[in-house]
Design a protein around this motif. Sequence first.
Motif, mmCIF file in Angstrom:
data_model
loop_
_atom_site.group_PDB
_atom_site.id
_atom_site.type_symbol
_atom_site.label_atom_id
_atom_site.label_comp_id
_atom_site.label_asym_id
_atom_site.label_seq_id
_atom_site.Cartn_x
_atom_site.Cartn_y
_atom_site.Cartn_z
ATOM 1 N N ASN A 113 0.820 -1.210 0.000
ATOM 2 C CA ASN A 113 0.000 0.000 0.000
ATOM 3 C C ASN A 113 0.856 1.265 0.000
ATOM 4 O O ASN A 113 0.568 2.220 -0.726
ATOM 5 C CB ASN A 113 -0.923 0.017 1.224
ATOM 6 N N VAL A 114 1.917 1.251 0.815
ATOM 7 C CA VAL A 114 2.771 2.436 0.881
ATOM 8 C C VAL A 114 3.458 2.663 -0.470
ATOM 9 O O VAL A 114 3.477 3.766 -1.006
ATOM 10 C CB VAL A 114 3.833 2.289 1.990
ATOM 11 N N ARG A 115 3.987 1.556 -1.030
ATOM 12 C CA ARG A 115 4.679 1.650 -2.309
ATOM 13 C C ARG A 115 3.729 2.183 -3.390
ATOM 14 O O ARG A 115 4.084 3.043 -4.177
ATOM 15 C CB ARG A 115 5.174 0.254 -2.700
ATOM 16 N N ARG A 116 2.526 1.646 -3.372
ATOM 17 C CA ARG A 116 1.523 2.034 -4.352
ATOM 18 C C ARG A 116 1.208 3.520 -4.214
ATOM 19 O O ARG A 116 1.215 4.262 -5.202
ATOM 20 C CB ARG A 116 0.260 1.213 -4.083
ATOM 21 N N GLU A 117 0.965 3.935 -2.982
ATOM 22 C CA GLU A 117 0.631 5.336 -2.744
ATOM 23 C C GLU A 117 1.764 6.241 -3.236
ATOM 24 O O GLU A 117 1.524 7.255 -3.885
ATOM 25 C CB GLU A 117 0.404 5.546 -1.240
ATOM 26 N N MET A 118 3.002 5.824 -2.935
ATOM 27 C CA MET A 118 4.132 6.651 -3.343
ATOM 28 C C MET A 118 4.247 6.709 -4.856
ATOM 29 O O MET A 118 4.419 7.771 -5.432
ATOM 30 C CB MET A 118 5.432 6.092 -2.766
ATOM 31 N N PHE A 119 4.127 5.545 -5.481
ATOM 32 C CA PHE A 119 4.287 5.520 -6.940
ATOM 33 C C PHE A 119 3.208 6.369 -7.610
ATOM 34 O O PHE A 119 3.481 7.161 -8.503
ATOM 35 C CB PHE A 119 4.239 4.088 -7.467
ATOM 36 N N HIS A 120 1.984 6.192 -7.143
ATOM 37 C CA HIS A 120 0.886 6.972 -7.731
ATOM 38 C C HIS A 120 1.122 8.469 -7.520
ATOM 39 O O HIS A 120 0.904 9.282 -8.406
ATOM 40 C CB HIS A 120 -0.448 6.557 -7.115
ATOM 41 N N LYS A 121 1.603 8.784 -6.323
ATOM 42 C CA LYS A 121 1.863 10.187 -6.023
ATOM 43 C C LYS A 121 2.925 10.740 -6.966
ATOM 44 O O LYS A 121 2.778 11.825 -7.531
ATOM 45 C CB LYS A 121 2.353 10.289 -4.574
ATOM 46 N N ILE A 122 3.979 9.950 -7.139
ATOM 47 C CA ILE A 122 5.076 10.429 -7.987
ATOM 48 C C ILE A 122 4.596 10.616 -9.419
ATOM 49 O O ILE A 122 4.958 11.566 -10.100
ATOM 50 C CB ILE A 122 6.274 9.452 -7.931
ATOM 51 N N GLN A 123 3.731 9.711 -9.855
ATOM 52 C CA GLN A 123 3.190 9.863 -11.206
ATOM 53 C C GLN A 123 2.381 11.156 -11.325
ATOM 54 O O GLN A 123 2.316 11.755 -12.379
ATOM 55 C CB GLN A 123 2.320 8.662 -11.573
ATOM 56 N N ASP A 124 1.756 11.559 -10.238
ATOM 57 C CA ASP A 124 0.951 12.777 -10.276
ATOM 58 C C ASP A 124 1.780 14.039 -10.075
ATOM 59 O O ASP A 124 1.296 15.135 -10.320
ATOM 60 C CB ASP A 124 -0.137 12.724 -9.190
ATOM 61 N N PHE A 125 3.015 13.856 -9.603
ATOM 62 C CA PHE A 125 3.854 15.025 -9.340
ATOM 63 C C PHE A 125 4.044 15.837 -10.601
ATOM 64 O O PHE A 125 4.122 15.308 -11.698
ATOM 65 C CB PHE A 125 5.245 14.573 -8.865
ATOM 66 N N SER A 126 4.151 17.141 -10.408
ATOM 67 C CA SER A 126 4.510 17.966 -11.552
ATOM 68 C C SER A 126 6.032 18.036 -11.591
ATOM 69 O O SER A 126 6.702 17.557 -10.684
ATOM 70 C CB SER A 126 3.909 19.351 -11.392
#
Lengths: 638, 575
Positions: B88-101
């Motif tokens: 879950n943590v990895r997923r949240e981080m990856f998704h977040k990074i994908q959304d990063f500008s």
Amino acid sequence: MGPNNKASRNGGHKPKNTKQTMHRIFSYLSAYKIQLILVTILVIISAGATVAGTYMLQPIVDDYIVPFIGTHNPDLSGFIKIMLLLGSIYIIGAISSYVYNRIMVNISTGTLYNIRKDMFTHMETLPIRYFDKHTHGEIMSRYTNDTDTLRNMMSQSVPQLISSTVTVVGVFISMCILSLPLTLLVILMLLVMMAVVKKIGSKSALYFRKQQAEIGNVNGYVEELVEGQRVVKVFCHEAESKAEFDKKNEQLCYAATQANTFANILMPVMGNLSYIHYALTAVVGATIAILTTQGRMGVFGLGLGALVAFLQFTRSFSQPITQISQQVNTILNALAGAERIFALLDEEPEVDNGYVTLVNATVDKDGNIHETDHHTGTWAWKHPHGDGTLTYTLLRGAVEFENVDFGYEPNKLVLNNISLYANPGEKIAFVGSTGAGKTTITNLINRFYDVPDGKIRYDGININKIKKADLRRSLSMVLQDTHLFTGTVMDNIRYGNLHATDEEVIAAAKLANAHWFITHLPDGYNTMLSGDGSNLSQGQRQLLAIARAAVADPPVLILDEATSSIDTRTEALIEKGMDKLMEGRTVFVIAHRLSTVRNSQAIMVLEHGEIIERGSHDKLIADKGKYYQLYTGMFELS
Amino acid sequence: MKKLLSLLEKKYRWYSILTPILIVGEVIMEVIIPMIMAQIVDVGIANNDIRYVLIAGGLMVLMAMLSLGFGAGAGRTAAIAGMGFAKNVRREMFHKIQDFSYSNVDRFSTSSLITRITTDVTNAQNAFMMVIRMLVRSPIMLISASFMAFRLNRELSMIFLFAIPILAIALALIITKAYPRFQHMLKKYDKLNAKVQENLIGIRVVKAFVRGDYENEGFEEASAAVRDTQLKAERTIVLNMPIMQLVMYSCIIAVLWIGGNMIINGSMETGNLVAFISYITQILMSLMMISMAFTMLVISKASVNRIYEVINDTPDISDADADETLTVKDGSIDFDQVCFSYKGDLTSCALRNIDLHIKSGETVGIIGGTGSSKSSLVHLIPRLYEVTDGSVKVGGRDVRDYKLPALRNEIAMVLQKNVLFSGTIKDNLRWGKEDASDEEIIAACKAAQAHDFIMSFPDGYDTELGQGGVNVSGGQKQRLCIARALLKKPKIIILDDSTSAVDTATDSKIRAAFARDLADTTTIIIAQRVSSVCDADKIIVLDNGRIHAVGTHEELLKTNEIYREVYESQQKGVA
């Protein structure tokens, strides 16, 4: 990010040559021979104290407590004595456990220091070929993960293994003395436990390998997508990459759950098996004890105290066995790591049979060259011959290639029959597409790679005869990718010549047109650069690299795409500096931008490792060959 | 840590709660078992009552089985919960990074993001497992074992009143002393690793300048620092075990002496003495475990913080307030008084007072030296960075009015530092259009002058590209990237120095194809070579973040000094 995941990808390999690896680890430890012997003794004492302490429960209960039950004025002097004895045993145990742990810390940190030092020193001697073949992550993990597991093994696993073994043996012997029939039961239980450990252990190993593979998979994907995040944004590809990640993440989660399940259940299974064992022992032991009181057991008789002690032993038996099974795994892992470390140490270093050295020289009016030990600005090659005579040749910077063939792999030639001659002070340029062999030629001049004798000559001397360090000192390189080191700007320029004064460094920076931007940095020449100079632009880094080459002041200069990251206007600005730098030196230039090579004495056009055209700019343009096509943009340079 | 826990999926939450419950069961069994053991000795064996021994033994086997069930169950649920947590943590981080500008990524740096999502997650996962297993188990063990010991013999239990605080204080002292020393050691470790890394990257420089000895000296220094700090840190930690042993042994002796006397005067049974000793071990071991778990938690705190920083960061660019229905009308672009700074403050602007109006379908060239902010300018169009002041309009509307996909799907951008992903050529091209037909793909590749070289590979469009597209040359890579962008069929296409490795002849062919196929598409070309932009409708000369001049090639040659200089530096010598 290389190091960690690479290591985990390597992890879990079984060591191949355990015996030899152990032997080499011991040779590192031999510096601490006396301490090690002391440690072993102390470990045995400490484990022995624990066993003895448990063993003494029997005499204490049987001889000093039970006989006095109900007496009004018991004589407790014996009890006091044995308690003091027990206390001393415990204190000795605790002290020896502290002392051996403390010594072990010394030994492990010291040994790791030696191993790391040897690794690094050896690494510096390895040929470039080695670094071509191994990724940075792979080499890094030897300094991090592999030495770490080795440290764990030395400071924890080995002492624990010794201690556990001593405990198991001690407990087992005590058990045999206490009661043979019950010991038979112990052996039976032991077999069951071993079978369980083996079963669970192999299952868990299987899934841990799977987990490692999945970790590699996920980390690889993360690396690729985080590095390519900008492209993802441009294509609005976020949803797709998230979905793909989730899939891989799910696979990793499954394998990791399986692996950890087996690792987690080992302890409760072993612990409770030991309880079952305890209950069985109690039942059998009680039966024997009762039979003993009825006088029916003969030599196998068992007193109450003995049974109590025996029961206590069954508890302290399973723990070290679980520990041994865990430590064996750690040790196997550490040995695999040690093997990788030793593999690095076993790599063949760069061969250097050179005996021709570079010395300071003076030339007298008759033209004779004399060696001196002070800096004269004149250098000469000192060439000892087989017959014991010495000859001196002035360092001038003439380079000659004669029918050189070369391939990084034996059956794949990169250079084909290359011949060229560079007079001192001449500028020679190499032009051609990627993979044509331009950089390879310069790599041969400074012997990053070796070719057979006599094919390449420097000032008329076969370069294989020249000591590598001296050969390289006479050459300076500016590479396409500039590498800066942690330290100040001053330190980085001085890298070219450690003896350069501050004034000489600044003069070199001025020559390379780097002085202006350096003085605009927050701390000028004392600005700290870190992380390969990431606080500088690519162009600025290249200027520093040029200054570094300038301060080295060598007769031969190799510029490999040295100005590729500088825009044409800035390049025009530093051109003067570059011209000054190149003055009087033999220069080999590799350039992408043909405007940089125009004023060379000779331009070599390379294609598939062969020189297909050579001559001055004007001649080549007039020939209307490949160079002409390149120059007028009809062919692709990449 | 709490924040991270809120990421847990429901399923894993249940497992995280179930694990401690199972552990409580296991602990209770483990605590009762010594009791039964005492009964076996005191009642069964002392009275020669085999039947009692059998019954109690049977009961004990049963409890051990139960305990095994609980323990194994807890092992399984802990694994599920722990790995689920990591997932879950990895997923949240990856998704977040994908959304990063872009600016978010700039702040963290790519390599730091990768370490956070790999190494730091592993550390947090280990800490989590530790918490749900050890930190629950040990206090419960401590309490229930103390309770049982108390029940067994009140007076003897008084010993714990001394022992537990002494051990607790000693362990706490050791941890507080060791922690900063470990921190110190880790810093030295980082330095050592940096040194090795630097030498690996710069090995050619080290060798070329014959600086092996110099580097060895530096490494030895770093390595000695690691040795010394490590020695200092571990010296404190090795105190743990002997202190624990001393306290435990003192307890055993005290229990033996006092208990022994009690047995002698008849107020205690022999078996109870043995059971009591078992409890001593359990109580003190659990204290030890608690201190270990805390040490781990403290060490993992740094990792948790680093994860938290990523998860807690909000993408700098949000389209939450955008109009869902808005679509890009045409390819016109307007910059109105735009200032842009990477840091977000107007004092250090990369772009200043940019006013620029591009009509739909125009071709615009941008020229300027390194550091003149050419890339920054075009990054503002698909809103990859946010303007600091002023506004950028596409199709007549502010870019902030559009939903990001609506905006970006109409703008194709070929980046200067472009990336191909592992997979086949076709896979990579389909990034431009998921369901592109083979004909569309071939057409795009023909326009980007990539078709011919692709067909020269044995596997054609199915050729595997390694990670980062290592199997193609620089020029080929650039053309693939252009083809990929073309497949989007955008209203605006931006080429950011994306033909630098392509020869001028091919370059002009690409531009000819653009002029033919993309007549209605607004085209922006950033280039080093004047030849790449000279036939554009207008050319913008950027200097130091400002528009220096705008005009056609002929106009600029006449009026603009910088343009002329650049032109001449590239023309010199050509016959």
